[in-house]
Design an enzyme around this catalytic site. Sequence first.
Site, PDB file in Angstrom:
ATOM      1  N   GLU A 107      11.229  31.986  33.650  1.00 24.66           N
ATOM      2  CA  GLU A 107       9.939  32.297  33.027  1.00 24.66           C
ATOM      3  C   GLU A 107       9.119  31.067  32.672  1.00 24.66           C
ATOM      4  OE1 GLU A 107      12.198  36.080  32.687  1.00 24.66           O
ATOM      5  OE2 GLU A 107      12.702  33.967  32.453  1.00 24.66           O
ATOM      6  N   SER A 139      19.590  28.524  29.389  1.00 25.85           N
ATOM      7  CA  SER A 139      19.161  29.915  29.521  1.00 25.85           C
ATOM      8  C   SER A 139      18.411  30.118  30.833  1.00 25.85           C
ATOM      9  CB  SER A 139      18.259  30.295  28.348  1.00 25.85           C
ATOM     10  OG  SER A 139      17.630  31.532  28.567  1.00 25.85           O
ATOM     11  N   SER A 140      18.570  31.313  31.411  1.00 20.95           N
ATOM     12  CA  SER A 140      17.821  31.621  32.630  1.00 20.95           C
ATOM     13  C   SER A 140      16.321  31.604  32.373  1.00 20.95           C
ATOM     14  CB  SER A 140      18.245  32.997  33.165  1.00 20.95           C
ATOM     15  OG  SER A 140      17.936  34.015  32.231  1.00 20.95           O
ATOM     16  N   ARG A 164      74.766  31.581  68.331  1.00 21.54           N
ATOM     17  CA  ARG A 164      74.696  31.976  66.922  1.00 21.54           C
ATOM     18  C   ARG A 164      73.327  31.622  66.350  1.00 21.54           C
ATOM     19  NH1 ARG A 164      77.732  29.310  63.392  1.00 21.54           N
ATOM     20  NH2 ARG A 164      77.473  31.012  61.883  1.00 21.54           N
ATOM     21  N   HIS A 197      23.582  28.896  25.725  1.00 17.17           N
ATOM     22  CA  HIS A 197      24.600  29.937  25.631  1.00 17.17           C
ATOM     23  C   HIS A 197      25.958  29.382  26.058  1.00 17.17           C
ATOM     24  CE1 HIS A 197      21.358  32.727  25.032  1.00 17.17           C
ATOM     25  NE2 HIS A 197      20.850  32.496  26.228  1.00 17.17           N
ATOM     26  N   ASN A 234      70.035  36.833  67.885  1.00 15.57           N
ATOM     27  CA  ASN A 234      70.941  36.721  69.028  1.00 15.57           C
ATOM     28  C   ASN A 234      70.610  37.780  70.079  1.00 15.57           C
ATOM     29  OD1 ASN A 234      73.668  38.208  69.973  1.00 15.57           O
ATOM     30  ND2 ASN A 234      73.831  35.979  70.185  1.00 15.57           N
ATOM     31  N   ASP A 235      70.827  37.456  71.361  1.00 14.10           N
ATOM     32  CA  ASP A 235      70.434  38.385  72.424  1.00 14.10           C
ATOM     33  C   ASP A 235      71.231  39.687  72.389  1.00 14.10           C
ATOM     34  OD1 ASP A 235      72.794  37.222  73.177  1.00 14.10           O
ATOM     35  OD2 ASP A 235      72.077  36.477  75.109  1.00 14.10           O
ATOM     36  N   HIS A 253      16.294  35.542  16.497  1.00 17.36           N
ATOM     37  CA  HIS A 253      15.488  36.249  17.486  1.00 17.36           C
ATOM     38  C   HIS A 253      14.019  35.965  17.262  1.00 17.36           C
ATOM     39  CE1 HIS A 253      13.664  39.348  19.909  1.00 17.36           C
ATOM     40  NE2 HIS A 253      13.123  39.887  18.837  1.00 17.36           N
ATOM     41  N   ASN A 285      23.673  33.883  22.804  1.00 19.20           N
ATOM     42  CA  ASN A 285      23.945  35.317  23.011  1.00 19.20           C
ATOM     43  C   ASN A 285      25.361  35.653  22.547  1.00 19.20           C
ATOM     44  OD1 ASN A 285      25.757  34.514  25.005  1.00 19.20           O
ATOM     45  ND2 ASN A 285      24.353  34.911  26.684  1.00 19.20           N
TER      46      ASN A 285
END
Length: 727
Positions: free
Chosen positions: A373, A367-368, A543, A286, A582-583, A347, A319
């Site tokens: 299987e 294929s799986s 700064r 596939h 700056n503070d 098929h 597929n």
Amino acid sequence: MTALWQPSQENKQLPCSLIQTTPGTELLLQSFCYGMEISVYPHWKLCLQGPHELYFENLSKQKKQVMEKNGNNRKLRVCVATCNRADYSKLAPIMFGIKMEPEFFELDVVVLGSHLIDDYGNTYRMIEQDDFDINTRLHTIVRGEDEAAMVESVGLALVKLPDVLNRLKPDIMIVHGDRFDALALATSAALMNIRILHIEGGEVSGTIDDSIRHAITKLAHYHVCCTRSAEQHLISMCEDHDRILLAGCPSYDKLLSAKNKDYMSIIRMWLGDDVKSKDYIVALQHPVTTDIKHSIKMFELTLDALISFNKRTLVLFPNIDAGSKEMVRVMRKKGIEHHPNFRAVKHVPFDQFIQLVAHAGCMIGNSSCGVREVGAFGTPVINLGTRQIGRETGENVLHVRDADTQDKILQALHLQFGKQYPCSKIYGDGNAVPRILKFLKSIDLQEPLQKKFCFPPVKENISQDIDHILETLSALAVDLGGTNLRVAIVSMKGEIVKKYTQFNPKTYEERINLILQMCVEAAAEAVKLNCRILGVGISTGGRVNPREGIVLHSTKLIQEWNSVDLRTPLSDTLHLPVWVDNDGNCAALAERKFGQGKGLENFVTLITGTEDLLLVEGMSVPKDEVVGAVHLIQAAKLGNAKAQSILRTAGTALGLGVVNVLHTINPSLVILSGVLASHYIHIVKDVIRQQALSSVQDVDVVVSDLADPALLGAASMVLDYTTRRIC
């Protein structure tokens, strides 16, 4: 008679169960095997004892209990949706089991996907041949065999499925595997509050199928898995262990009884009269949707290797995934459909397919079926590429992960062809269907539909309400003064939870190291205090470029502090965002968030700082300490005329400055900050009364009530930015 299943000597550790049945035909025994709780393991022996009628009594009780649990004494309505030839091979055994127990179940069959396409064999016909009534046929495939067509097919299925599900109103839908059609089924069912039983979840392959499979897992309410590893994966994915069934693969129920059938007629029908058992190859490959170009090239190399190997080969069309059209073009370009050694088919019915792979000399592809299987028969398998790279496999599988040359594939064929391996039962023992049916019967439709996830234990979270969350959100604030370096943990409410103070070192290297050390220490302490640090804010004299987090030029009081990047080292060390300003700006920010300026549209903050050095009788100053504003105030209180004169002069100058601010900016409020502010306030107000225009006479001038405006302002940069969506 009573049938007692017992383990043989080599399997004494297996459990045994006592079941009762009456004398009858093989059909009755088959019905019993699908209906009862017993699991029949390999190598078990059947012992027969005296007659009994308890089977039917137990069956009746079981039926009554299930129906009472599901309410209204009604059957469980099960919808099985099948999309293609591969998933039907797994779903068919379950469908047969459901059909054989009409007293418990009602079965609705929905057919969609490639089942209904001529180019893929119109495989819906095999469902009809199995004597199942197809309730609904849905044409959901958008042709094109590319990525966009797959997405459009999912969308088309999502459009059509709601009407079907509204009409059928199933109690549960059974969905198999990891195909894009199955994702549409699961999505539709989940959004329509239909319970989902997912078959073969938790497995790992190696393509986009993994993502789809796991997405379906998260939508599904119940899970039937095939291996112990898959079960553990599901548990790791936070699925409820009580809703997971380790049953094995349903197709194995048919596989393990398949080899004794007449197979030569099937081999001759598909491969020719002159072909012998173990002397042919089955090829099924596939496309890999995440790397279509490479998978087509690999398929071309596979066909070249098979042509060179010169054995009769049955090639099944791929597929319907993206890339399949190009693979078919490769087959036709090489003349596979007309080559004397090849049989190309769209098929093969599953019953015949398992006979073909069981007696093949080798199976090749990605294929799986090859890694799942075929292991049941010990048939050699060559698994090409990465499509099944994560699957559990038996020793019969030879992986060719980088199938990038014809010679590599050809060598694999020479190594594998004609071998016979031990049968592998990783994916099942032939008794999945009885377990699945029992699992279906155990489903309680009265239970809440909303699924729950079983997350692993974590540290108890006490932050359950918004007030507590807002209390514990905190910032690290840093104030770089001329004398001291201060770091504090500041809460959302402006409370200084903990403060650290050190003398400010004279050199850059010592100063930056001390800042890092103090911040790391404070961050660690914050964890113990249940304070979540959102970031670091730094207030410094001179700064500053706030956008870059750089001190451009510092005051004379802080040496070696020009062009200093403060953001990078702190962010790299603490892995937190860092703000620098700056503070004076920080003091104004502190007033806006925590002080007198809170809620005002505009105001001005003026910082009163250090004066000339003064020493008078009665003052005690350490040798290395710089004489500053505090000492000036002390001297004035002790009656030092020079100190008092300085305060009056500075206060008047400040008052004139405030008048100018009032005339040019017209603020709503003026806030005086710093240690000298309380000593200047009356002088400043007198100057305003004498010098300011009447229109600004009513602008209030106040003294800041914040103890640490620099620290609080530094913290406010963090808290305002990171919590703006919370507050």
